[in-house]
Design a protein around this motif. Structure first.
Motif, PDB file in Angstrom:
ATOM      1  N   HIS A  32      48.702 -26.962  -3.194  1.00  0.00           N
ATOM      2  CA  HIS A  32      50.027 -26.666  -2.640  1.00  0.00           C
ATOM      3  C   HIS A  32      50.348 -25.183  -2.802  1.00  0.00           C
ATOM      4  O   HIS A  32      50.842 -24.530  -1.886  1.00  0.00           O
ATOM      5  CB  HIS A  32      51.062 -27.537  -3.347  1.00  0.00           C
ATOM      6  CG  HIS A  32      52.469 -27.268  -2.913  1.00  0.00           C
ATOM      7  ND1 HIS A  32      52.900 -27.477  -1.619  1.00  0.00           N
ATOM      8  CD2 HIS A  32      53.538 -26.796  -3.595  1.00  0.00           C
ATOM      9  CE1 HIS A  32      54.174 -27.158  -1.523  1.00  0.00           C
ATOM     10  NE2 HIS A  32      54.585 -26.741  -2.715  1.00  0.00           N
ATOM     11  N   ARG A  33      50.057 -24.658  -3.997  1.00  0.00           N
ATOM     12  CA  ARG A  33      50.321 -23.236  -4.236  1.00  0.00           C
ATOM     13  C   ARG A  33      49.444 -22.354  -3.366  1.00  0.00           C
ATOM     14  O   ARG A  33      49.881 -21.311  -2.865  1.00  0.00           O
ATOM     15  CB  ARG A  33      50.087 -22.918  -5.712  1.00  0.00           C
ATOM     16  CG  ARG A  33      51.143 -23.509  -6.631  1.00  0.00           C
ATOM     17  CD  ARG A  33      50.829 -23.214  -8.077  1.00  0.00           C
ATOM     18  NE  ARG A  33      51.832 -23.763  -8.969  1.00  0.00           N
ATOM     19  CZ  ARG A  33      51.718 -23.794 -10.288  1.00  0.00           C
ATOM     20  NH1 ARG A  33      50.624 -23.303 -10.859  1.00  0.00           N
ATOM     21  NH2 ARG A  33      52.676 -24.308 -11.037  1.00  0.00           N
ATOM     22  N   ALA A  34      48.225 -22.746  -3.176  1.00  0.00           N
ATOM     23  CA  ALA A  34      47.321 -21.966  -2.325  1.00  0.00           C
ATOM     24  C   ALA A  34      47.826 -21.929  -0.889  1.00  0.00           C
ATOM     25  O   ALA A  34      47.755 -20.894  -0.205  1.00  0.00           O
ATOM     26  CB  ALA A  34      45.916 -22.553  -2.372  1.00  0.00           C
ATOM     27  N   THR A  35      48.364 -23.063  -0.408  1.00  0.00           N
ATOM     28  CA  THR A  35      48.901 -23.106   0.944  1.00  0.00           C
ATOM     29  C   THR A  35      50.101 -22.174   1.090  1.00  0.00           C
ATOM     30  O   THR A  35      50.216 -21.424   2.067  1.00  0.00           O
ATOM     31  CB  THR A  35      49.315 -24.549   1.311  1.00  0.00           C
ATOM     32  OG1 THR A  35      48.176 -25.394   1.227  1.00  0.00           O
ATOM     33  CG2 THR A  35      49.877 -24.610   2.719  1.00  0.00           C
ATOM     34  N   LYS A  36      51.006 -22.207   0.112  1.00  0.00           N
ATOM     35  CA  LYS A  36      52.167 -21.316   0.142  1.00  0.00           C
ATOM     36  C   LYS A  36      51.737 -19.857   0.123  1.00  0.00           C
ATOM     37  O   LYS A  36      52.282 -19.027   0.841  1.00  0.00           O
ATOM     38  CB  LYS A  36      53.084 -21.613  -1.048  1.00  0.00           C
ATOM     39  CG  LYS A  36      53.872 -22.906  -0.914  1.00  0.00           C
ATOM     40  CD  LYS A  36      54.704 -23.173  -2.148  1.00  0.00           C
ATOM     41  CE  LYS A  36      55.770 -22.114  -2.335  1.00  0.00           C
ATOM     42  NZ  LYS A  36      56.653 -22.431  -3.477  1.00  0.00           N
ATOM     43  N   ARG A  37      50.721 -19.571  -0.703  1.00  0.00           N
ATOM     44  CA  ARG A  37      50.247 -18.195  -0.792  1.00  0.00           C
ATOM     45  C   ARG A  37      49.670 -17.728   0.534  1.00  0.00           C
ATOM     46  O   ARG A  37      49.906 -16.604   0.964  1.00  0.00           O
ATOM     47  CB  ARG A  37      49.206 -18.074  -1.898  1.00  0.00           C
ATOM     48  CG  ARG A  37      48.771 -16.623  -2.149  1.00  0.00           C
ATOM     49  CD  ARG A  37      48.012 -16.518  -3.442  1.00  0.00           C
ATOM     50  NE  ARG A  37      46.950 -17.510  -3.507  1.00  0.00           N
ATOM     51  CZ  ARG A  37      46.481 -18.003  -4.641  1.00  0.00           C
ATOM     52  NH1 ARG A  37      46.987 -17.625  -5.789  1.00  0.00           N
ATOM     53  NH2 ARG A  37      45.504 -18.881  -4.626  1.00  0.00           N
ATOM     54  N   ARG A  38      48.918 -18.627   1.215  1.00  0.00           N
ATOM     55  CA  ARG A  38      48.352 -18.262   2.525  1.00  0.00           C
ATOM     56  C   ARG A  38      49.458 -18.009   3.552  1.00  0.00           C
ATOM     57  O   ARG A  38      49.361 -17.085   4.355  1.00  0.00           O
ATOM     58  CB  ARG A  38      47.409 -19.364   3.010  1.00  0.00           C
ATOM     59  CG  ARG A  38      46.057 -19.379   2.321  1.00  0.00           C
ATOM     60  CD  ARG A  38      45.054 -20.239   3.073  1.00  0.00           C
ATOM     61  NE  ARG A  38      45.446 -21.645   3.044  1.00  0.00           N
ATOM     62  CZ  ARG A  38      45.043 -22.499   2.136  1.00  0.00           C
ATOM     63  NH1 ARG A  38      44.239 -22.097   1.148  1.00  0.00           N
ATOM     64  NH2 ARG A  38      45.428 -23.773   2.170  1.00  0.00           N
ATOM     65  N   VAL A  39      50.512 -18.829   3.496  1.00  0.00           N
ATOM     66  CA  VAL A  39      51.643 -18.642   4.414  1.00  0.00           C
ATOM     67  C   VAL A  39      52.302 -17.291   4.170  1.00  0.00           C
ATOM     68  O   VAL A  39      52.583 -16.536   5.111  1.00  0.00           O
ATOM     69  CB  VAL A  39      52.674 -19.782   4.262  1.00  0.00           C
ATOM     70  CG1 VAL A  39      53.958 -19.456   5.025  1.00  0.00           C
ATOM     71  CG2 VAL A  39      52.096 -21.095   4.753  1.00  0.00           C
ATOM     72  N   PHE A  40      52.549 -16.961   2.896  1.00  0.00           N
ATOM     73  CA  PHE A  40      53.167 -15.674   2.565  1.00  0.00           C
ATOM     74  C   PHE A  40      52.284 -14.512   3.007  1.00  0.00           C
ATOM     75  O   PHE A  40      52.788 -13.485   3.490  1.00  0.00           O
ATOM     76  CB  PHE A  40      53.441 -15.590   1.060  1.00  0.00           C
ATOM     77  CG  PHE A  40      54.613 -16.397   0.611  1.00  0.00           C
ATOM     78  CD1 PHE A  40      55.806 -16.376   1.311  1.00  0.00           C
ATOM     79  CD2 PHE A  40      54.526 -17.204  -0.516  1.00  0.00           C
ATOM     80  CE1 PHE A  40      56.894 -17.120   0.899  1.00  0.00           C
ATOM     81  CE2 PHE A  40      55.606 -17.965  -0.930  1.00  0.00           C
ATOM     82  CZ  PHE A  40      56.795 -17.925  -0.223  1.00  0.00           C
ATOM     83  N   ILE A  41      50.991 -14.656   2.840  1.00  0.00           N
ATOM     84  CA  ILE A  41      50.070 -13.585   3.244  1.00  0.00           C
ATOM     85  C   ILE A  41      50.139 -13.356   4.738  1.00  0.00           C
ATOM     86  O   ILE A  41      50.223 -12.218   5.217  1.00  0.00           O
ATOM     87  CB  ILE A  41      48.628 -13.919   2.796  1.00  0.00           C
ATOM     88  CG1 ILE A  41      48.501 -13.814   1.272  1.00  0.00           C
ATOM     89  CG2 ILE A  41      47.622 -12.993   3.484  1.00  0.00           C
ATOM     90  CD1 ILE A  41      47.176 -14.289   0.732  1.00  0.00           C
ATOM     91  N   TRP A  42      50.132 -14.467   5.519  1.00  0.00           N
ATOM     92  CA  TRP A  42      50.170 -14.312   6.973  1.00  0.00           C
ATOM     93  C   TRP A  42      51.516 -13.788   7.459  1.00  0.00           C
ATOM     94  O   TRP A  42      51.573 -12.977   8.386  1.00  0.00           O
ATOM     95  CB  TRP A  42      49.838 -15.647   7.647  1.00  0.00           C
ATOM     96  CG  TRP A  42      48.367 -15.878   7.746  1.00  0.00           C
ATOM     97  CD1 TRP A  42      47.594 -16.726   7.027  1.00  0.00           C
ATOM     98  CD2 TRP A  42      47.462 -15.191   8.635  1.00  0.00           C
ATOM     99  NE1 TRP A  42      46.275 -16.639   7.389  1.00  0.00           N
ATOM    100  CE2 TRP A  42      46.156 -15.696   8.380  1.00  0.00           C
ATOM    101  CE3 TRP A  42      47.626 -14.213   9.601  1.00  0.00           C
ATOM    102  CZ2 TRP A  42      45.038 -15.245   9.074  1.00  0.00           C
ATOM    103  CZ3 TRP A  42      46.508 -13.754  10.289  1.00  0.00           C
ATOM    104  CH2 TRP A  42      45.227 -14.268  10.023  1.00  0.00           C
ATOM    105  N   VAL A  43      52.595 -14.224   6.830  1.00  0.00           N
ATOM    106  CA  VAL A  43      53.915 -13.688   7.184  1.00  0.00           C
ATOM    107  C   VAL A  43      53.971 -12.198   6.880  1.00  0.00           C
ATOM    108  O   VAL A  43      54.472 -11.390   7.675  1.00  0.00           O
ATOM    109  CB  VAL A  43      55.033 -14.437   6.424  1.00  0.00           C
ATOM    110  CG1 VAL A  43      56.375 -13.717   6.585  1.00  0.00           C
ATOM    111  CG2 VAL A  43      55.155 -15.865   6.939  1.00  0.00           C
ATOM    112  N   GLY A  44      53.434 -11.813   5.727  1.00  0.00           N
ATOM    113  CA  GLY A  44      53.386 -10.399   5.372  1.00  0.00           C
ATOM    114  C   GLY A  44      52.558  -9.578   6.355  1.00  0.00           C
ATOM    115  O   GLY A  44      52.932  -8.464   6.710  1.00  0.00           O
TER     116      GLY A  44
END
Length: 256
Positions: A32-44
């Motif tokens: 779950h944390r990895a998914t959130k991190r990937r989302v934040f990376i792509w948004v960034g």
């Protein structure tokens, strides 16, 4: 207990159910944390790409005339064509710059993109009228779109200080006067001078320059060649204001 007692059978160990539940949950949390991190990376990355795109445009248009903007494209589509013709600020009569500043942003040379005094006065009056500077209007016209929205205002607020940092005041005013709308389908002072008075921007009289500045807030409903009584009164006030900013030095930043 005697030696004849049969040995007791050992039962297999079973872990408590609660522990098993915790173990299974622990397997889900990292994913779950990895998914959130990937989302934040792509948004960034997306936001960073947008910022880089606009930064490139800001640096490019600091030296190159902007070819067209979103509003002009829309008007060209709606009207079947528009009138516009780029001229440098050196090819404009000095009265044009003074008139535009006197009409739209008298403290243009004194602020860094935002006129805080005008903003405070507008807030106290419950209106945003008169709070938008020439720098803000230029950013909106060149880089963004027309219409009221919080997204546009936020982008305008973020980009205006950047433009002020990399552009001279003279360049900001030059671009503004070349992209501003002076009538339906008429953009820039050269096209406006030809359309209304049949002369080039360098040959406008102080009164003609002030009339063009007088139509800027409402170019769809005001006519510089056939001024209403309101436009005549506004023209007289702009002529007086242009003389004032020339005398007190508030035109120095774009007349160097």
């Amino acid at each position: 207990m005697t030696d004849d007692t049969p040995p007791q059978k050992e039962l297999p160990f079973t872990a408590p159910k609660r522990r098993a539940k915790k173990a299974s949950t622990a397997l889900v949390v990292p994913e779950h944390r990895a998914t959130k991190r990937r989302v934040f990376i792509w948004v960034g990355r997306i936001l960073g790409g947008i910022a880089a795109f606009y930064m490139a445009l800001i640096l490019l248009f600091a030296v190159v005339p902007p070819p067209i903007n979103l509003y002009q494209l829309g008007e060209a589509w709606r009207l079947g064509g528009i009138q516009k013709d780029w001229v440098s600020i050196d090819e404009m009569t000095p009265a044009l710059g003074r008139s535009a500043v006197a009409a739209e942003d008298a403290n243009f040379c004194l602020h860094w993109g935002f006129d805080m005094k005008a903003i405070r006065e507008a807030v106290s009056e419950g209106s945003n009228r008169g709070a938008s500077t020439i720098s803000q209007q230029m950013v909106k016209n060149v880089f963004l779109w027309h219409g009221r929205s919080w997204l546009r205002k936020a982008m305008e607020a973020a980009m205006t200080p950047v433009v002020e940092l990399f552009w001279s005041k003279s360049r900001i005013l030059e671009v503004y006067l070349n992209v501003a709308e002076f009538g339906t389908g008429v953009f820039g002072v050269q096209a406006a001078a030809q359309h209304y008075f049949g002369v080039d921007a360098r040959d406008l009289t102080p009164t003609q320059a002030a009339r063009l500045a007088a139509v800027l807030p409402d170019p769809q409903n005001r006519n510089a060649a056939k001024p209403s009584n309101f436009v005549r009164r506004r023209t007289a006030a702009i002529i007086s204001g242009a003389e004032t900013i020339a005398a007190d030095g508030r035109s120095a930043c774009f007349e160097e």
